[in-house]
Design a protein around this motif. Sequence first.
Motif, PDB file in Angstrom:
ATOM      1  N   LYS A 187      28.860 -30.441  41.541  1.00 31.51           N
ATOM      2  CA  LYS A 187      28.708 -31.746  40.878  1.00 31.51           C
ATOM      3  C   LYS A 187      29.047 -32.884  41.832  1.00 31.51           C
ATOM      4  N   GLU A 238      30.270 -37.133  29.620  1.00 30.48           N
ATOM      5  CA  GLU A 238      30.326 -38.143  30.681  1.00 30.48           C
ATOM      6  C   GLU A 238      29.302 -37.834  31.761  1.00 30.48           C
ATOM      7  N   ASP A 239      29.184 -36.553  32.071  1.00 24.94           N
ATOM      8  CA  ASP A 239      28.192 -36.140  33.069  1.00 24.94           C
ATOM      9  C   ASP A 239      26.766 -36.354  32.579  1.00 24.94           C
ATOM     10  N   GLU A 294      21.641 -41.690  34.153  1.00 25.91           N
ATOM     11  CA  GLU A 294      21.529 -42.937  34.910  1.00 25.91           C
ATOM     12  C   GLU A 294      20.636 -42.772  36.147  1.00 25.91           C
ATOM     13  N   TYR A 295      20.858 -41.651  36.842  1.00 29.87           N
ATOM     14  CA  TYR A 295      20.017 -41.385  38.021  1.00 29.87           C
ATOM     15  C   TYR A 295      18.560 -41.188  37.619  1.00 29.87           C
ATOM     16  N   ASP A 300      30.225 -31.598  29.235  1.00 32.26           N
ATOM     17  CA  ASP A 300      30.828 -32.862  29.650  1.00 32.26           C
ATOM     18  C   ASP A 300      29.857 -34.018  29.374  1.00 32.26           C
ATOM     19  N   ILE A 325      26.146 -39.938  33.408  1.00 30.24           N
ATOM     20  CA  ILE A 325      25.987 -40.172  34.855  1.00 30.24           C
ATOM     21  C   ILE A 325      24.612 -39.707  35.328  1.00 30.24           C
TER      22      ILE A 325
END
Lengths: 552, 132
Positions: B114, B15-16, B22-23, B13, B19
Amino acid sequence: MKEIVRVKLENEMDLILAHKRAMKLCELTGFSLMVQTSLATAVSEIARCAIEHGQNAVLILGIDVLTGGRKILKIVVQDPSDFSGRATEAIFYAKRLVDEIETIKSSKETKIILKQQLNFGGTITDTKVDTFVKYFQNEPPLSPYDELRRKNLLLQDLADKLKESESDYQVLTDTLPIMMFSVNNRGVISYTNRWLQDYLGATPKELTNVSWQNFVHTSDYSQFSKDLSNAIQRQVALKGQYRFREKSTGEFLWHILSVIPLKNEKDIVTRWIGFIADINAQKLVEQTLKDNRGLKEAQEQLFINQRELQQKIIELNRSNYELEQFAHLASHDLQEPLRKLFFYSDVLRKRYATIIDDAGVTMINNMNLAASRMKELISDLLSYSQLQQQKLEFEPVDLNAVMEEIMRDLDFIIRDKNAKIEVDALPIITGNKLRLRQLFTNLISNALKYSKKDVHPIIKVSIVLPEPDRVLINVRDNGIGFEDQYRERIFGLFERLHTRDQFPGTGIGLSICKRIAELHHGTIAASSIVNEYALFEVTLPVNQNLNLALND
Amino acid sequence: MTDHCQILVVDDDVEDHLILSEYFRDIGKERCVGFIENGQKALDFLSTIPSEEPLPKLIVLDLNMPIMNGSQTLLNLKQTSRFKNIPVIILSTSQNENEKRKCLSFGAVDYMVKPCTLEEGRTIVDHFVTFI
């Protein structure tokens, strides 16, 4: 010998007749007057002796064909008694008058035979002989006595023939393996053959006086008497199949009965005749064929059923497979976008809070609530579909520990509703801990959810031991309950009795409970009184039979 | 991007990936993480690392992946002597008890779900960096 005419020898008149007929036959056969006279004299001599000394003498005139085609005139005087001893003199005289005389004696009768060779034998054909017979038949009576004699003779002859044919008939009917009878117009049985008497073991008199109920099978009797009275009333023939009792064995064998009315010239029934024939073997064959047909039909039906079952199994497997696919879809593919939805709405709320106004925040919150409902639905469906295909692993489960865990899980809502939950001491049973926990969690959270607004929920979990190897666990609340008509329906998938505004939910929870109970080879039942209570009764085996578990 | 990565995230994924990265960026550790799309690619990549160079200090595995899924990859890692000591954390969408038990028995050090919120995401990534 071809007989031409005969004369009974009883008195003097007969002697004259014998003489005259002998004369006439000699004339007809072409003998000279001299031969006619001598032969007739010889006949008279012998006949006289027979009349005097015999018992029941007869004179027979005829023509015989010898070997080589020679023909002779043959005159026989016969009598049951041996009168020849008293006729030696007559025979002696007669011998001089005819070609040959022969005496034949047997136990039955004695015959004195006079023989005269025919000169022109070739002219005496069979047709000619027949004309001689006719001549004597049509010969005008010599006297009133002669006429009477002749008629008597004819009658006697007819009576003998009748007797003979009757006796033939009797022999025939008595030896036939068929029952025969006749009934007069007053209903009296006048004749039965021997087979009938032997089979039914009754004389005609007994048959007339005793009810046929003694001879006909109980099951056939009503039909038999109906058929019989119908035939008698309408004076028509009767044909039917009934079981008649065989006296010697006591067995009832199938027979065909046929009775025909006999009518006189005025069309009035004078009597009835009938027969009863054994058709038991035929009936047995028929029955066997019928049975075979029945068996064959049953086999065919079984085959069809099996095929249908097979088809159903295939369909079921297919739908199970589809369910599995769905479970996969639900577990990952549906949850994945949903998770993102949550995540991004969270990001929006937190990171972009300063640039979104209050209305926007409300919409984001509503979006979150909708996503939550979907998440709940997916998780319930997933849970249910997993139960459809899973084989449960069993272990000893302490139901008290299960209850404690549930209390902890529901602690927040229990406090919130100020609910009171009373739990009996529960046993340890064999089961799947996770699923049992799910079952009772659903029941207790339902009890908390469907509580009355102003009343603190009181939930009682009690135990009954109806049988040594089963436990009955009751979960009873004091909530809003449900109408009795829904007691079965509430366990159906997606069945909801309330709108989402009243009570949120997916309508899957109790379906899951039912499935878990069934996977444990147990049952679940519900009952309620609206606004008083709802009661759920879960029955579970204490031990899981390994074979049963494997079958599931 | 996978050069010298200390945390290797295996997930199809994309998209994951974004995400999570970003962290990592938030806490200044974006250079420590590398992303790869499936188990097979992860194993191929690990094999190309020369023996004198360090291996990742943590492998994060998604379960549902094409070509080679998470549990299969986990088994392969644990059966290879060179990789079997690398800690593996499962990061999956589903909270399936059976799956969780299975992965832990195969040798995963943790099973995490998740994130659905910012906080959850941060907690997870904070946990990951403790392995560096």
